[in-house]
Design a protein around this motif. Structure first.
Motif, PDB file in Angstrom:
ATOM      1  N   LEU A 260       0.822  -1.211   0.000  1.00 32.17           N
ATOM      2  CA  LEU A 260       0.000   0.000   0.000  1.00 32.17           C
ATOM      3  C   LEU A 260       0.861   1.268   0.000  1.00 32.17           C
ATOM      4  CD1 LEU A 260      -2.831   0.976  -0.296  1.00 32.17           C
ATOM      5  CD2 LEU A 260      -3.302   0.296   2.051  1.00 32.17           C
ATOM      6  N   PRO A 261       1.955   1.350   0.802  1.00 30.80           N
ATOM      7  CA  PRO A 261       2.791   2.551   0.671  1.00 30.80           C
ATOM      8  C   PRO A 261       3.353   2.706  -0.736  1.00 30.80           C
ATOM      9  CG  PRO A 261       3.758   0.979   2.239  1.00 30.80           C
ATOM     10  CD  PRO A 261       2.365   0.511   1.931  1.00 30.80           C
ATOM     11  N   GLY A 262       3.782   1.610  -1.350  1.00 28.00           N
ATOM     12  CA  GLY A 262       4.336   1.682  -2.707  1.00 28.00           C
ATOM     13  C   GLY A 262       3.306   2.189  -3.705  1.00 28.00           C
ATOM     14  N   VAL A 263       2.090   1.654  -3.607  1.00 31.19           N
ATOM     15  CA  VAL A 263       1.028   2.048  -4.534  1.00 31.19           C
ATOM     16  C   VAL A 263       0.656   3.522  -4.314  1.00 31.19           C
ATOM     17  CG1 VAL A 263      -1.405   1.648  -5.102  1.00 31.19           C
ATOM     18  CG2 VAL A 263       0.145  -0.293  -4.827  1.00 31.19           C
ATOM     19  N   ALA A 264       0.579   3.953  -3.036  1.00 28.46           N
ATOM     20  CA  ALA A 264       0.224   5.343  -2.739  1.00 28.46           C
ATOM     21  C   ALA A 264       1.308   6.296  -3.248  1.00 28.46           C
ATOM     22  CB  ALA A 264       0.019   5.516  -1.234  1.00 28.46           C
ATOM     23  N   LEU A 265       2.569   5.944  -3.013  1.00 21.84           N
ATOM     24  CA  LEU A 265       3.667   6.818  -3.444  1.00 21.84           C
ATOM     25  C   LEU A 265       3.761   6.873  -4.967  1.00 21.84           C
ATOM     26  CD1 LEU A 265       6.295   5.769  -0.730  1.00 21.84           C
ATOM     27  CD2 LEU A 265       5.192   8.024  -0.930  1.00 21.84           C
ATOM     28  N   ALA A 266       3.414   5.781  -5.634  1.00 17.50           N
ATOM     29  CA  ALA A 266       3.419   5.775  -7.101  1.00 17.50           C
ATOM     30  C   ALA A 266       2.283   6.638  -7.640  1.00 17.50           C
ATOM     31  CB  ALA A 266       3.300   4.340  -7.625  1.00 17.50           C
ATOM     32  N   THR A 267       1.129   6.608  -6.967  1.00 20.30           N
ATOM     33  CA  THR A 267       0.001   7.457  -7.368  1.00 20.30           C
ATOM     34  C   THR A 267       0.422   8.925  -7.301  1.00 20.30           C
ATOM     35  OG1 THR A 267      -1.544   5.844  -6.469  1.00 20.30           O
ATOM     36  CG2 THR A 267      -2.394   8.065  -6.815  1.00 20.30           C
ATOM     37  N   LEU A 268       1.111   9.281  -6.210  1.00 22.16           N
ATOM     38  CA  LEU A 268       1.561  10.666  -6.058  1.00 22.16           C
ATOM     39  C   LEU A 268       2.548  11.041  -7.160  1.00 22.16           C
ATOM     40  CD1 LEU A 268       2.019  10.873  -2.184  1.00 22.16           C
ATOM     41  CD2 LEU A 268       0.235  11.969  -3.571  1.00 22.16           C
ATOM     42  N   ALA A 269       3.483  10.140  -7.443  1.00 24.96           N
ATOM     43  CA  ALA A 269       4.500  10.439  -8.460  1.00 24.96           C
ATOM     44  C   ALA A 269       3.841  10.690  -9.813  1.00 24.96           C
ATOM     45  CB  ALA A 269       5.505   9.297  -8.553  1.00 24.96           C
ATOM     46  N   ARG A 270       2.812   9.893 -10.136  1.00 23.38           N
ATOM     47  CA  ARG A 270       2.127  10.082 -11.420  1.00 23.38           C
ATOM     48  C   ARG A 270       1.441  11.442 -11.490  1.00 23.38           C
ATOM     49  NH1 ARG A 270       0.864   4.738 -10.728  1.00 23.38           N
ATOM     50  NH2 ARG A 270      -1.250   5.170 -10.026  1.00 23.38           N
ATOM     51  N   ALA A 271       1.103  12.000 -10.327  1.00 23.23           N
ATOM     52  CA  ALA A 271       0.460  13.315 -10.287  1.00 23.23           C
ATOM     53  C   ALA A 271       1.498  14.435 -10.172  1.00 23.23           C
ATOM     54  CB  ALA A 271      -0.509  13.378  -9.114  1.00 23.23           C
ATOM     55  N   GLY A 272       2.771  14.090 -10.299  1.00 19.58           N
ATOM     56  CA  GLY A 272       3.819  15.104 -10.278  1.00 19.58           C
ATOM     57  C   GLY A 272       4.326  15.446  -8.888  1.00 19.58           C
ATOM     58  N   ASP A 284       0.529   6.726  17.360  1.00 22.06           N
ATOM     59  CA  ASP A 284       1.846   6.268  17.826  1.00 22.06           C
ATOM     60  C   ASP A 284       2.862   6.188  16.690  1.00 22.06           C
ATOM     61  OD1 ASP A 284       0.771   6.084  20.306  1.00 22.06           O
ATOM     62  OD2 ASP A 284       1.069   3.919  20.556  1.00 22.06           O
ATOM     63  N   GLY A 285       2.711   7.041  15.700  1.00 20.77           N
ATOM     64  CA  GLY A 285       3.696   7.055  14.614  1.00 20.77           C
ATOM     65  C   GLY A 285       3.579   5.898  13.653  1.00 20.77           C
ATOM     66  N   ALA A 286       2.405   5.294  13.586  1.00 17.77           N
ATOM     67  CA  ALA A 286       2.257   4.110  12.706  1.00 17.77           C
ATOM     68  C   ALA A 286       2.529   4.450  11.240  1.00 17.77           C
ATOM     69  CB  ALA A 286       0.848   3.527  12.851  1.00 17.77           C
ATOM     70  N   LEU A 287       2.069   5.619  10.791  1.00 17.24           N
ATOM     71  CA  LEU A 287       2.262   5.995   9.378  1.00 17.24           C
ATOM     72  C   LEU A 287       3.742   6.231   9.094  1.00 17.24           C
ATOM     73  CD1 LEU A 287       0.956   6.642   6.666  1.00 17.24           C
ATOM     74  CD2 LEU A 287       0.606   8.993   7.452  1.00 17.24           C
ATOM     75  N   LEU A 288       4.388   6.932  10.030  1.00 13.42           N
ATOM     76  CA  LEU A 288       5.831   7.177   9.907  1.00 13.42           C
ATOM     77  C   LEU A 288       6.581   5.846   9.834  1.00 13.42           C
ATOM     78  CD1 LEU A 288       8.441   8.867  10.163  1.00 13.42           C
ATOM     79  CD2 LEU A 288       8.017   8.996  12.611  1.00 13.42           C
ATOM     80  N   ALA A 289       6.221   4.909  10.713  1.00  9.59           N
ATOM     81  CA  ALA A 289       6.926   3.623  10.750  1.00  9.59           C
ATOM     82  C   ALA A 289       6.728   2.858   9.444  1.00  9.59           C
ATOM     83  CB  ALA A 289       6.433   2.785  11.930  1.00  9.59           C
ATOM     84  N   ILE A 290       5.504   2.884   8.918  1.00 11.75           N
ATOM     85  CA  ILE A 290       5.223   2.144   7.683  1.00 11.75           C
ATOM     86  C   ILE A 290       5.987   2.760   6.511  1.00 11.75           C
ATOM     87  CG2 ILE A 290       3.410   1.664   5.976  1.00 11.75           C
ATOM     88  CD1 ILE A 290       1.506   1.315   8.463  1.00 11.75           C
ATOM     89  N   LEU A 291       5.954   4.095   6.425  1.00 11.57           N
ATOM     90  CA  LEU A 291       6.623   4.738   5.287  1.00 11.57           C
ATOM     91  C   LEU A 291       8.139   4.657   5.420  1.00 11.57           C
ATOM     92  CD1 LEU A 291       4.212   7.733   4.771  1.00 11.57           C
ATOM     93  CD2 LEU A 291       4.756   5.974   3.075  1.00 11.57           C
ATOM     94  N   ALA A 292       8.645   4.765   6.648  1.00 12.58           N
ATOM     95  CA  ALA A 292      10.100   4.672   6.841  1.00 12.58           C
ATOM     96  C   ALA A 292      10.589   3.251   6.550  1.00 12.58           C
ATOM     97  CB  ALA A 292      10.473   5.088   8.261  1.00 12.58           C
ATOM     98  N   GLY A 293       9.735   2.266   6.783  1.00 15.47           N
ATOM     99  CA  GLY A 293      10.124   0.873   6.545  1.00 15.47           C
ATOM    100  C   GLY A 293       9.934   0.439   5.103  1.00 15.47           C
ATOM    101  N   HIS A 294       9.370   1.317   4.288  1.00 12.86           N
ATOM    102  CA  HIS A 294       9.109   0.962   2.883  1.00 12.86           C
ATOM    103  C   HIS A 294      10.379   1.183   2.063  1.00 12.86           C
ATOM    104  CE1 HIS A 294       7.196   0.800  -1.021  1.00 12.86           C
ATOM    105  NE2 HIS A 294       7.677   1.985  -1.296  1.00 12.86           N
ATOM    106  N   ALA A 295      10.808   0.172   1.334  1.00 11.31           N
ATOM    107  CA  ALA A 295      11.985   0.321   0.469  1.00 11.31           C
ATOM    108  C   ALA A 295      11.567   1.123  -0.757  1.00 11.31           C
ATOM    109  CB  ALA A 295      12.505  -1.049   0.063  1.00 11.31           C
TER     110      ALA A 295
END
Ligand code: ATP
Ligand code: MG
Length: 390
Positions: A260-272, A284-295
């Motif tokens: 899901l982080p990969g798909v979301a970040l790719a969606t953003l990239a396609r929008a510039g 508790d920083g769950a979003l930060l942890a997920i995005l920081a852990g995403h390669a």
């Protein structure tokens, strides 16, 4: 050839008294069970064994009479309570003797005989029918013993050492030794719909997914996964996958190895959008942890940092703009409501207004850390959904 001949029976031992006392959680058995299922082995039992030579010997003797493969992890260390080698030797009626080339390897690893504790010499012991398995990241070599129509495999208990030895040394030998029919798996990943609603919408897709295809449905933190598997031609799986997407396209965010982080970040990239920062509250920083852990992957916006805000703090509602980010994803998790449901408020502020959205509300289920991770995935799913609106 009869069907069962292609699915050898296997048993699995996790050796170590610490496992039986509940001091160490047995992750090796779970990982190996998954690996065996994918390879095409039928695991008929797993056991925890104490550091007791006679118990280990009896367990091997019993398992070898029933299974084509017995795999054990743990108990290969240098200390007196590491007795897996001895147990298997007893079960096979073979004597342990030092293997000069294994001794040499140990000396190399420690930088010379004078630098190695004498107890490590136990790790160079071998029975005549054992083929040593190299351990490039630890001192304990593994064993591959193919005798009387049954293969016994010993691997270290340290999970990283076990994992590497399994994939690099054991799997290729198993593929050469047995006529295995590996399981091919495809999955469709959904967010925002529950398991029973999925089951209702896909009709007989779960109960009758197609010839020689098995179907499963699993609730994970990043949504519901529909999983299809076959030991026949993997192309068979295209049909149920396409049917699932046709029935559930609104909720489907990806397939197979998509994250899901990969798909979301790719969606953003396609929008510039090149860079994303986050602000979150009560997660508790769950979003930060997920995005920081995403390669980071090709064609994805880059995550540049996250900020945690306290729900009712002054200024908490209007966090300062993170400098340098093209877009800011804001997620706020409310107190848990009735029946384990919680409300998540998500907003995306972007320099390019086409991708941004204001305050959307999403409902999630769950409690504890899972509730917080689901809130983070809900935010990423809202970003993903902007893709279809572009
Ligand atoms: P080595 O000689 O490389 O240390 P070993 O075979 O002696 O390997 P053990 O002494 O049994 O391994 O275990 C070492 C550590 O590995 C344990 O303290 C534990 O943290 C971990 N471990 C052992 N077995 C398991 C298991 N089944 N699942 C997860 N971790 C395990
Ligand atoms: Mg041990």
């Amino acid at each position: 050839m009869p069907d069962h001949a292609a699915t050898p029976r296997a048993q699995l031992f996790s050796v170590g008294s610490e496992l039986l006392r509940g001091e160490v959680v047995d992750t090796n058995a779970a990982e190996l069970a998954a690996g065996m299922a994918r390879l095409g082995l039928e695991l008929t039992g797993t056991r925890h064994l104490p550091d007791d030579r006679a118990v280990i010997a009896r367990a091997f003797a019993a398992a070898r009479s029933d299974a084509a493969l017995v795999v054990a992890t743990g108990g290969l260390g240098p200390t007196h309570d590491d007795l897996t080698r001895e147990g298997l030797a007893d079960a096979l009626g073979e004597a342990l003797a030092p293997d000069p080339s294994l001794t040499e390897r140990l000396y190399e690893r420690f930088g010379g005989p004078g630098r190695m504790p004498e107890s490590n010499l136990r790790q160079a012991l071998r029975i005549p029918s054992a083929e040593p398995l190299e351990n490039p990241i630890g001192s304990a070599p593994g064993w591959w013993v193919d005798r009387d129509g049954c293969v016994s495999v010993l691997m270290p208990g340290v999970p990283s050492e076990m994992r590497r030895m399994w994939s690099e040394q054991v799997v290729p030998r198993l593929e050469a030794r047995f006529a295995l029919r590996p399981l091919h798996v495809r999955s469709v990943k959904l967010f925002g719909i529950g398991e029973s609603a999925v089951a209702e919408r896909v009709g007989d897709l779960l109960t009758a997914p197609g010839p020689s295809i098995e179907a499963g449905i699993y609730a994970k933190d990043d949504g519901v996964h529909l999983r299809f598997g076959t030991r026949e031609d993997p192309a068979r799986l295209d049909v149920p996958v396409e049917r699932a997407i046709a029935a559930l396209g609104e909720w489907a965010w990806g397939t197979d190895d998509d994250s899901l982080p990969g798909v979301a970040l790719a969606t953003l990239a396609r929008a510039g959008v090149r860079t994303l920062a986050t602000v979150e509250s009560a997660t508790d920083g769950a979003l930060l942890a997920i995005l920081a852990g995403h390669a980071p992957g090709e064609g994805e916006a880059r995550f540049v940092g996250g900020r945690l805000v306290v729900p009712d703090a002054p200024g908490g509602a209007q966090p300062p703009r993170t400098p340098g980010a093209d877009a800011i994803l804001d997620v706020r998790l409310d107190e848990p409501g009735a029946l384990g449901r919680s409300r998540v408020t998500v907003a995306l502020a972007a320099s390019d207004a086409a991708v941004g959205f204001e305050l959307r509300q999403v409902r999630i289920h769950g409690s504890g850390p899972q509730r917080r991770r689901r809130a983070a995935y809900a935010a990423l799913n809202e970003v993903r959904r902007t893709g279809t609106e572009l």
